[in-house]
Design a protein around this motif. Structure first.
Motif, mmCIF file in Angstrom:
data_model
loop_
_atom_site.group_PDB
_atom_site.id
_atom_site.type_symbol
_atom_site.label_atom_id
_atom_site.label_comp_id
_atom_site.label_asym_id
_atom_site.label_seq_id
_atom_site.Cartn_x
_atom_site.Cartn_y
_atom_site.Cartn_z
ATOM 1 N N ALA A 63 0.884 -1.166 0.000
ATOM 2 C CA ALA A 63 0.000 0.000 0.000
ATOM 3 C C ALA A 63 0.926 1.222 0.000
ATOM 4 C CB ALA A 63 -0.889 -0.006 1.234
ATOM 5 N N ILE A 64 0.971 1.946 -1.106
ATOM 6 C CA ILE A 64 1.999 2.967 -1.313
ATOM 7 C C ILE A 64 1.407 4.366 -1.161
ATOM 8 C CG2 ILE A 64 3.676 3.917 -2.941
ATOM 9 C CD1 ILE A 64 3.794 1.107 -4.214
ATOM 10 N N ALA A 65 1.962 5.112 -0.211
ATOM 11 C CA ALA A 65 1.619 6.516 -0.036
ATOM 12 C C ALA A 65 2.822 7.356 -0.463
ATOM 13 C CB ALA A 65 1.266 6.803 1.423
ATOM 14 N N LEU A 66 2.566 8.387 -1.237
ATOM 15 C CA LEU A 66 3.630 9.253 -1.723
ATOM 16 C C LEU A 66 3.686 10.535 -0.900
ATOM 17 C CD1 LEU A 66 2.927 9.013 -5.577
ATOM 18 C CD2 LEU A 66 4.448 7.578 -4.196
ATOM 19 N N HIS A 67 4.905 10.941 -0.567
ATOM 20 C CA HIS A 67 5.167 12.241 0.058
ATOM 21 C C HIS A 67 6.192 12.947 -0.838
ATOM 22 C CE1 HIS A 67 5.718 15.225 3.272
ATOM 23 N NE2 HIS A 67 6.978 15.214 2.889
ATOM 24 N N PRO A 68 5.763 13.425 -2.011
ATOM 25 C CA PRO A 68 6.718 13.912 -3.027
ATOM 26 C C PRO A 68 7.051 15.396 -2.872
ATOM 27 C CG PRO A 68 4.525 13.861 -3.939
ATOM 28 C CD PRO A 68 4.394 13.411 -2.502
ATOM 29 N N HIS A 69 7.679 15.745 -1.762
ATOM 30 C CA HIS A 69 7.878 17.157 -1.448
ATOM 31 C C HIS A 69 9.331 17.459 -1.095
ATOM 32 C CE1 HIS A 69 3.547 17.317 -1.391
ATOM 33 N NE2 HIS A 69 3.514 16.393 -0.440
ATOM 34 N N SER A 148 1.890 7.302 -10.651
ATOM 35 C CA SER A 148 1.070 6.125 -10.942
ATOM 36 C C SER A 148 1.431 4.945 -10.053
ATOM 37 C CB SER A 148 1.223 5.734 -12.415
ATOM 38 O OG SER A 148 0.778 6.779 -13.263
ATOM 39 N N LEU A 149 2.650 4.929 -9.522
ATOM 40 C CA LEU A 149 3.086 3.874 -8.610
ATOM 41 C C LEU A 149 2.347 3.940 -7.278
ATOM 42 C CD1 LEU A 149 5.230 1.606 -7.977
ATOM 43 C CD2 LEU A 149 6.731 3.454 -7.180
ATOM 44 N N GLY A 150 1.972 5.140 -6.873
ATOM 45 C CA GLY A 150 1.343 5.322 -5.568
ATOM 46 C C GLY A 150 -0.140 5.001 -5.577
ATOM 47 N N HIS A 151 -0.662 4.774 -4.379
ATOM 48 C CA HIS A 151 -2.105 4.592 -4.205
ATOM 49 C C HIS A 151 -2.754 5.866 -3.658
ATOM 50 C CE1 HIS A 151 -0.712 0.271 -4.003
ATOM 51 N NE2 HIS A 151 -1.531 0.313 -5.032
ATOM 52 N N VAL A 152 -1.941 6.727 -3.060
ATOM 53 C CA VAL A 152 -2.423 8.016 -2.575
ATOM 54 C C VAL A 152 -1.222 8.955 -2.446
ATOM 55 C CG1 VAL A 152 -2.194 7.417 -0.115
ATOM 56 C CG2 VAL A 152 -3.855 9.167 -0.818
ATOM 57 N N THR A 153 -1.451 10.227 -2.697
ATOM 58 C CA THR A 153 -0.432 11.261 -2.509
ATOM 59 C C THR A 153 -0.865 12.148 -1.355
ATOM 60 O OG1 THR A 153 0.256 11.252 -4.829
ATOM 61 C CG2 THR A 153 0.704 13.257 -3.577
ATOM 62 N N GLY A 174 -4.060 9.515 -12.037
ATOM 63 C CA GLY A 174 -5.025 8.568 -11.507
ATOM 64 C C GLY A 174 -4.843 8.237 -10.039
ATOM 65 N N THR A 175 -3.937 8.941 -9.353
ATOM 66 C CA THR A 175 -3.678 8.688 -7.938
ATOM 67 C C THR A 175 -4.325 9.788 -7.103
ATOM 68 O OG1 THR A 175 -1.610 7.574 -8.446
ATOM 69 C CG2 THR A 175 -1.881 8.381 -6.198
ATOM 70 N N PRO A 176 -5.257 9.438 -6.235
ATOM 71 C CA PRO A 176 -5.929 10.468 -5.441
ATOM 72 C C PRO A 176 -4.965 11.188 -4.510
ATOM 73 C CG PRO A 176 -6.506 8.278 -4.659
ATOM 74 C CD PRO A 176 -5.723 8.089 -5.920
ATOM 75 N N SER A 177 -5.280 12.449 -4.240
ATOM 76 C CA SER A 177 -4.489 13.261 -3.321
ATOM 77 C C SER A 177 -5.328 13.602 -2.103
ATOM 78 C CB SER A 177 -4.055 14.563 -3.998
ATOM 79 O OG SER A 177 -3.196 14.326 -5.079
ATOM 80 N N ILE A 178 -4.657 13.655 -0.965
ATOM 81 C CA ILE A 178 -5.277 14.186 0.249
ATOM 82 C C ILE A 178 -4.494 15.433 0.609
ATOM 83 C CG2 ILE A 178 -5.894 13.772 2.652
ATOM 84 C CD1 ILE A 178 -5.949 10.786 2.020
ATOM 85 N N VAL A 179 -5.172 16.560 0.689
ATOM 86 C CA VAL A 179 -4.506 17.851 0.815
ATOM 87 C C VAL A 179 -5.075 18.627 1.993
ATOM 88 C CG1 VAL A 179 -6.112 18.862 -0.863
ATOM 89 C CG2 VAL A 179 -3.905 19.964 -0.443
ATOM 90 N N ALA A 180 -4.201 19.311 2.702
ATOM 91 C CA ALA A 180 -4.662 20.184 3.782
ATOM 92 C C ALA A 180 -5.308 21.422 3.177
ATOM 93 C CB ALA A 180 -3.495 20.576 4.686
ATOM 94 N N ARG A 181 -6.370 21.893 3.812
ATOM 95 C CA ARG A 181 -7.063 23.098 3.340
ATOM 96 C C ARG A 181 -6.219 24.330 3.662
ATOM 97 N NH1 ARG A 181 -11.338 20.214 5.762
ATOM 98 N NH2 ARG A 181 -12.835 19.428 4.229
#
Length: 203
Positions: A63-69, A148-153, A174-181
């Motif tokens: 289960a891959i989460a990306l933190h690309p920062h 595309s490798l990730g399941h969520v960013t 195609g990878t959903p993102s969860i973002v702070a408002r």
């Protein structure tokens, strides 16, 4: 200059509420030209070459989460660790892998080295070392494969973005993102198109 171009409504409001207080004509001299993304590049792409850069991680096994920062505390690394801790401990996602790129030239930047040391120590303290994968910085031509490798960013920091490409490039792949408002992320896409959470709401 005659005209100020901003890349988001948030950026326009920022200038109006700061410099615009002292320069009334600024309103008539501003234009919003929204940042663009090359959707021919940022689209779902089968991970191939990226697997050579990041071995031992596979989307069918993990289960891959990306933190690309970039390595800045305001970019949300501490928040990503909090979320990872909950995913592993509370939700028993034991195959979680959080991918974190190492900054270019880190060996020449003591402040960045210090941040990585503190981050890795906190990850180890929580018993999450096997769940975090630090890897080389991703070249631009491999970004579609990476997203595309990730399941969520995850973009959970409080860094003030005028646009913030990462979130939207990920969605294009195609990878959903969860973002702070935070800043422009409040208004670039409506809530039904991108998942938003209040800053610090790790649960």
């Amino acid at each position: 200059g005659d005209t100020l171009i901003t890349i988001s409504e948030y950026a326009r409001q920022f200038f109006l509420q700061t410099a615009g207080r002292f320069f009334p004509e600024l309103l008539s001299r501003m234009k919003v030209i929204r940042n663009s993304i090359d959707w021919k590049r940022f689209q779902p792409t089968k991970p191939r070459r990226i697997l050579n850069l990041i071995p031992n991680v596979h989307p069918e096994r993990h289960a891959i989460a990306l933190h690309p920062h970039r390595p800045e505390e305001s970019k949300g690394i501490w928040q990503t660790i909090e979320v990872a801790d909950r995913l592993v401990r509370q939700y028993r996602i034991t195959n979680l892998r959080v991918l974190v790129p190492r900054w270019l030239g880190v060996e020449h930047d003591p402040s960045v080295q210090d941040l990585y040391s503190r981050v890795e120590a906190e990850i180890a303290r929580r018993g999450l070392t096997e769940h975090f994968v630090f890897h080389p910085w991703i070249p631009v031509d491999l970004l579609p494969e990476y997203y595309s490798l990730g399941h969520v960013t995850l973009a959970l920091g409080h860094f003030v973005e005028s646009f913030g490409n990462t979130v939207y490039e990920s969605l294009g792949c195609g990878t959903p993102s969860i973002v702070a408002r935070i800043s422009s992320h409040r208004e670039l896409l409506p809530e039904h198109l991108v998942d938003k959470v209040d800053f610090g709401d790790h649960d």
